[in-house]
Design a protein around this motif. Structure first.
Motif, mmCIF file in Angstrom:
data_model
loop_
_atom_site.group_PDB
_atom_site.id
_atom_site.type_symbol
_atom_site.label_atom_id
_atom_site.label_comp_id
_atom_site.label_asym_id
_atom_site.label_seq_id
_atom_site.Cartn_x
_atom_site.Cartn_y
_atom_site.Cartn_z
ATOM 1 N N GLU A 1 0.997 -1.308 -0.006
ATOM 2 C CA GLU A 1 -0.230 -0.100 0.321
ATOM 3 C C GLU A 1 0.851 1.378 -0.330
ATOM 4 O O GLU A 1 2.204 1.222 0.345
ATOM 5 C CB GLU A 1 -0.402 -0.517 1.409
ATOM 6 C CG GLU A 1 -0.517 0.072 2.310
ATOM 7 C CD GLU A 1 -1.396 0.249 4.105
ATOM 8 O OE1 GLU A 1 -2.499 -0.122 3.324
ATOM 9 O OE2 GLU A 1 -0.714 0.336 5.040
ATOM 10 N N GLU A 2 0.062 2.289 -1.040
ATOM 11 C CA GLU A 2 1.019 3.607 -0.611
ATOM 12 C C GLU A 2 0.862 4.544 0.915
ATOM 13 O O GLU A 2 -0.439 3.831 1.040
ATOM 14 C CB GLU A 2 0.448 4.394 -1.770
ATOM 15 C CG GLU A 2 0.326 4.037 -3.125
ATOM 16 C CD GLU A 2 0.945 4.702 -4.324
ATOM 17 O OE1 GLU A 2 0.133 5.826 -4.102
ATOM 18 O OE2 GLU A 2 0.702 4.068 -4.938
ATOM 19 N N VAL A 3 1.502 4.856 1.144
ATOM 20 C CA VAL A 3 1.285 5.914 2.561
ATOM 21 C C VAL A 3 1.226 7.147 2.520
ATOM 22 O O VAL A 3 2.841 7.416 1.043
ATOM 23 C CB VAL A 3 2.211 4.835 4.205
ATOM 24 C CG1 VAL A 3 1.048 3.637 4.120
ATOM 25 C CG2 VAL A 3 3.436 4.905 3.795
ATOM 26 N N GLU A 4 2.121 8.465 3.439
ATOM 27 C CA GLU A 4 1.996 9.257 2.259
ATOM 28 C C GLU A 4 2.368 10.670 4.006
ATOM 29 O O GLU A 4 1.895 9.827 5.038
ATOM 30 C CB GLU A 4 1.039 10.362 1.827
ATOM 31 C CG GLU A 4 0.872 9.977 0.524
ATOM 32 C CD GLU A 4 0.045 10.919 -0.369
ATOM 33 O OE1 GLU A 4 0.616 12.221 -0.129
ATOM 34 O OE2 GLU A 4 -0.054 10.776 -1.389
ATOM 35 N N TYR A 5 3.392 11.232 4.445
ATOM 36 C CA TYR A 5 4.147 11.624 5.609
ATOM 37 C C TYR A 5 4.912 12.923 5.486
ATOM 38 O O TYR A 5 4.868 12.826 3.860
ATOM 39 C CB TYR A 5 4.883 10.397 6.610
ATOM 40 C CG TYR A 5 4.858 9.059 6.696
ATOM 41 C CD1 TYR A 5 3.432 8.823 7.980
ATOM 42 C CD2 TYR A 5 5.500 8.088 5.785
ATOM 43 C CE1 TYR A 5 3.051 7.966 7.472
ATOM 44 C CE2 TYR A 5 4.962 6.853 6.073
ATOM 45 C CZ TYR A 5 4.056 6.520 7.113
ATOM 46 O OH TYR A 5 3.155 4.972 7.679
ATOM 47 N N LYS A 6 4.612 13.496 6.242
ATOM 48 C CA LYS A 6 5.471 15.217 6.226
ATOM 49 C C LYS A 6 6.386 14.702 7.495
ATOM 50 O O LYS A 6 5.999 13.746 8.462
ATOM 51 C CB LYS A 6 4.651 15.663 6.908
ATOM 52 C CG LYS A 6 5.707 17.086 6.471
ATOM 53 C CD LYS A 6 4.967 18.258 6.832
ATOM 54 C CE LYS A 6 6.320 19.715 6.654
ATOM 55 N NZ LYS A 6 5.738 21.070 6.471
ATOM 56 N N ILE A 7 7.758 15.052 7.081
ATOM 57 C CA ILE A 7 8.806 14.302 8.324
ATOM 58 C C ILE A 7 9.376 16.095 8.460
ATOM 59 O O ILE A 7 9.205 16.806 8.587
ATOM 60 C CB ILE A 7 10.330 13.924 7.659
ATOM 61 C CG1 ILE A 7 10.195 13.049 6.206
ATOM 62 C CG2 ILE A 7 11.389 13.472 8.765
ATOM 63 C CD1 ILE A 7 9.366 11.620 6.868
ATOM 64 N N LEU A 8 9.175 15.377 10.436
ATOM 65 C CA LEU A 8 9.014 16.869 10.872
ATOM 66 C C LEU A 8 9.679 16.181 12.152
ATOM 67 O O LEU A 8 10.199 15.192 12.565
ATOM 68 C CB LEU A 8 7.922 17.281 11.547
ATOM 69 C CG LEU A 8 7.316 18.773 9.696
ATOM 70 C CD1 LEU A 8 5.735 18.484 10.593
ATOM 71 C CD2 LEU A 8 7.952 19.721 9.734
ATOM 72 N N GLY A 9 10.547 17.437 12.853
ATOM 73 C CA GLY A 9 11.130 17.227 14.313
ATOM 74 C C GLY A 9 9.992 16.333 15.191
ATOM 75 O O GLY A 9 9.384 15.837 15.076
ATOM 76 N N LYS A 10 11.447 15.720 16.256
ATOM 77 C CA LYS A 10 10.460 14.696 17.502
ATOM 78 C C LYS A 10 9.191 16.064 17.676
ATOM 79 O O LYS A 10 8.508 15.361 18.609
ATOM 80 C CB LYS A 10 10.992 14.849 18.377
ATOM 81 C CG LYS A 10 11.651 16.073 19.221
ATOM 82 C CD LYS A 10 13.005 14.825 20.248
ATOM 83 C CE LYS A 10 12.808 16.378 21.445
ATOM 84 N NZ LYS A 10 14.560 15.662 22.242
#
Length: 156
Positions: free
Chosen positions: A101-110
């Motif tokens: 499956e496809e997933v989408e994320y935004k990468i940010l700090g903790k």
């Protein structure tokens, strides 16, 4: 030396506001609770006083943590973000090869962890940092399982 934490400007401002609120309103509220509990007499058997002191200790620990995070903060310049490789601030589309499956994320700090937003320190975040479109990352889960994810797209 403490590890540098990367924040977006918005996230840095949110943490600064939270710290300020804890230092002012939070400390005032706790001081009032302690004062009220003290007015009830014998402190050795005063559960209300013990609870207020525990609250104060927890709040002071949170203040110290926020101060350390902000002291070691690096503000992400979102104008300099590229789509060449994955870094903090990137939006990514991945293909989870195990679950197909496809997933989408935004990468940010903790401090930004939320639905659809993951930390650069999380298993997925750390595995995909620096990857480019077409690369396959091996994500080591806390259970010991390795999940393969293919980078489909990177955007700002």
């Amino acid at each position: 030396m403490e590890k540098q934490t990367v924040f977006t400007r918005e996230d840095y401002n949110k943490l600064s506001a939270e710290l300020n609120k804890l230092k002012t309103e939070g400390r005032d509220d706790i001081a009032e609770k302690i004062k009220e509990a003290r007015s009830h007499g014998d402190l050795s058997e005063n559960a209300e006083y013990d609870e207020a002191m525990n609250e104060q200790a927890k709040m002071e620990a949170e203040i110290a943590k926020l101060e350390a995070d902000l002291r070691n903060a690096k503000i992400l310049d979102e104008e300099e973000l590229t789509t060449e490789s994955i870094h903090i601030g990137s939006k990514v589309k991945l293909y989870d090869m195990d679950f197909e499956e496809e997933v989408e994320y935004k990468i940010l700090g903790k401090s930004d962890i939320d639905n659809g937003i993951i930390s650069d320190l999380s298993p997925v975040g750390s595995a995909i940092m620096g990857k480019k479109v077409g690369d396959i990352a091996e994500v080591h889960t806390p259970t010991g399982k390795i999940i393969k994810m293919k980078v489909l797209a990177i955007s700002k």
